[in-house]
Enzyme design. Structure first.
Site, PDB file in Angstrom:
ATOM      1  N   HIS A   1     -13.184   0.549  14.961  1.00  0.00           N
ATOM      2  CA  HIS A   1     -13.898  -0.610  15.514  1.00  0.00           C
ATOM      3  C   HIS A   1     -13.347  -0.785  16.925  1.00  0.00           C
ATOM      4  O   HIS A   1     -12.153  -0.548  17.158  1.00  0.00           O
ATOM      5  CB  HIS A   1     -13.633  -1.837  14.633  1.00  0.00           C
ATOM      6  CG  HIS A   1     -14.297  -3.102  15.111  1.00  0.00           C
ATOM      7  ND1 HIS A   1     -15.532  -3.138  15.731  1.00  0.00           N
ATOM      8  CD2 HIS A   1     -13.891  -4.402  15.040  1.00  0.00           C
ATOM      9  CE1 HIS A   1     -15.842  -4.401  16.016  1.00  0.00           C
ATOM     10  NE2 HIS A   1     -14.853  -5.174  15.611  1.00  0.00           N
TER      11      HIS A   1
ATOM     12  N   GLU B   1     -31.668 -15.944  -5.311  1.00  0.00           N
ATOM     13  CA  GLU B   1     -32.779 -15.023  -5.069  1.00  0.00           C
ATOM     14  C   GLU B   1     -32.682 -14.273  -3.740  1.00  0.00           C
ATOM     15  O   GLU B   1     -33.466 -13.359  -3.489  1.00  0.00           O
ATOM     16  CB  GLU B   1     -34.117 -15.769  -5.172  1.00  0.00           C
ATOM     17  CG  GLU B   1     -34.435 -16.149  -6.611  1.00  0.00           C
ATOM     18  CD  GLU B   1     -35.872 -16.597  -6.810  1.00  0.00           C
ATOM     19  OE1 GLU B   1     -36.734 -16.221  -6.001  1.00  0.00           O
ATOM     20  OE2 GLU B   1     -36.115 -17.333  -7.776  1.00  0.00           O
TER      21      GLU B   1
ATOM     22  N   SER C   1       0.821  -1.224   0.000  1.00  0.00           N
ATOM     23  CA  SER C   1       0.000   0.000   0.000  1.00  0.00           C
ATOM     24  C   SER C   1       0.852   1.271   0.000  1.00  0.00           C
ATOM     25  O   SER C   1       0.335   2.356  -0.260  1.00  0.00           O
ATOM     26  CB  SER C   1      -0.915   0.017   1.230  1.00  0.00           C
ATOM     27  OG  SER C   1      -1.618  -1.183   1.374  1.00  0.00           O
TER      28      SER C   1
END
Ligand code: NAD
Ligand code: MG
Length: 336
Positions: free
Chosen positions: A108, A231, A53
């Site tokens: 968090h 679905e 990163s």
């Protein structure tokens, strides 16, 4: 009802003259860092040597330091590395180098609530937890909107922790949508419960149980896949848009009657009792302890489970069926 804060309840100037170090540049990290910067806040990024990163953060215009180096320079330190790594980064790199009165921030509550990170009494400790993945936090900000967030103060050493937390929340765009007040305990325990009982654990097993009930009774796996997995999205989209009532209004009367007479037989009193047991093991720290030990041991239980889940009929049938749906972007999870 929860207390909710908006842009007008906060003052971004609280952050002027201060440097925010964002540790980690993944899902949340890239969004917090860029949104704050565009809100006029001074931001540096911290990543370990060799992190992939690093280049991304540099290309986005940030100075990148090791967590230790960033801690020396920062007034506010936001931990956006994976939760099970936060204690290590805090103890080895941040705590020995940070300013005595630095503000510690989290998205968090896990590491703080379960005692993995134990800040000194001199530090403000707050949480801003966006209720959406990082790329949405970033995209909404760019569109002039925001993703709602939770705010909590764990320690208020300066007497201004909430003011700073709200300024941070507004800086990432959450004040445009609404910032709900909570506690580290409530956020952490409810988050773990939601993913275990409903979102990940509960939902996946509900899908699997329905699928294999049909397959074992001799129905074709392809048909079972459509009915019990494919679905789900159509139904969840309706629930998401207008609640349970909107979904029930939209489906056929036969589906509604089936919902009425059968739902409570699937999620019955025994299932509810299991949910309460799962919650109590989250509350008393059993789950957190197990997860921390599992990580220390190299994740043997999780690896075995992941491999077994990959081999399931529902996964291979799904792969074949999805290849017949050209409108779906092909997603194949890499090894994890
Ligand atoms: P992520 O896995 O996407 O990113 C983690 C980053 O930390 C990566 O840039 C990685 O290179 C870096 N990193 C790993 N080890 C490091 C080390 N030792 N030192 C420095 N950097 C290191 O993580 P994420 O999903 O953005 O989660 C970050 C925090 O945000 C967690 O506390 C998580 O619970 C919370 N959160 C995540 C989401 C979400 O949607 N992803 C939503 C709300 C809150
Ligand atoms: Mg969650």
């Amino acid at each position: 009802m929860a207390k909710v804060y908006y842009d007008m309840d906060a003052n971004l100037k609280v952050l002027s003259g201060k440097t925010v170090a964002v540790i980690g540049y993944g899902s949340q990290g890239h969004a917090h860092a860029q949104n704050l910067k565009e809100s006029g806040v001074t931001v540096i990024v911290a990543l370990h040597e060799g992190s992939k990163s690093r280049e991304t953060a540099r290309n986005d215009g940030f100075e990148v330091f090791s967590p230790a180096e960033a801690a020396k320079r920062a007034d506010i330190i936001m931990f956006l590395v994976p939760d099970h790594i936060q204690a290590d980064v805090y103890n080895r790199e941040v705590a020995p180098n940070m300013k005595e009165d630095a503000v510690l921030a989290f998205a968090h509550g896990f590491a703080v609530h379960f005692g993995q990170v134990t800040p000194s009494k001199k530090n403000d400790v707050f949480m801003i937890a966006p209720k959406g993945p990082g790329h949405i936090v970033r995209r909404m900000y760019e569109e002039g909107k925001g993703v709602p967030a939770l705010v909590a103060v764990y320690q208020n050493a300066s007497g201004r922790a909430m003011e700073i937390a709200l300024a941070y929340g507004v800086g990432i765009g959450a004040g445009r949508a609404g910032i709900l007040e909570t506690t580290f305990k409530e956020e952490t325990e409810s988050d773990l419960f939601g993913e275990q009982a409903v979102l990940c654990g509960g939902l996946c097993e509900l899908i699997k149980a329905g699928f294999y009930t049909l397959v074992e009774a001799g129905y074709q796996p392809e048909v079972a896949y459509f009915e019990c997995l494919h679905e789900v999205k159509l139904i969840v989209d309706l629930i998401f848009e207008g609640g349970l009532s909107w979904m029930r209004y939209s489906v056929s009367d036969t589906a509604k009657y089936g919902d009425a007479v059968s739902g409570r037989r699937v999620i019955d009193d025994a299932a509810r009792a299991n949910m309460r047991k799962i919650l109590s093991e989250i509350q008393d720290g059993t789950f957190a302890k197990d997860w921390i030990l599992e990580n220390r041991a190299g994740r043997p239980r999780m690896k075995k489970w992941v491999a077994a889940e990959r081999d399931q009929l529902i996964e291979s049938v799904g792969r074949d069926l999805r290849s017949m749906m050209p409108w779906l972007a092909k997603k194949e999870a890499p090894e994890y």
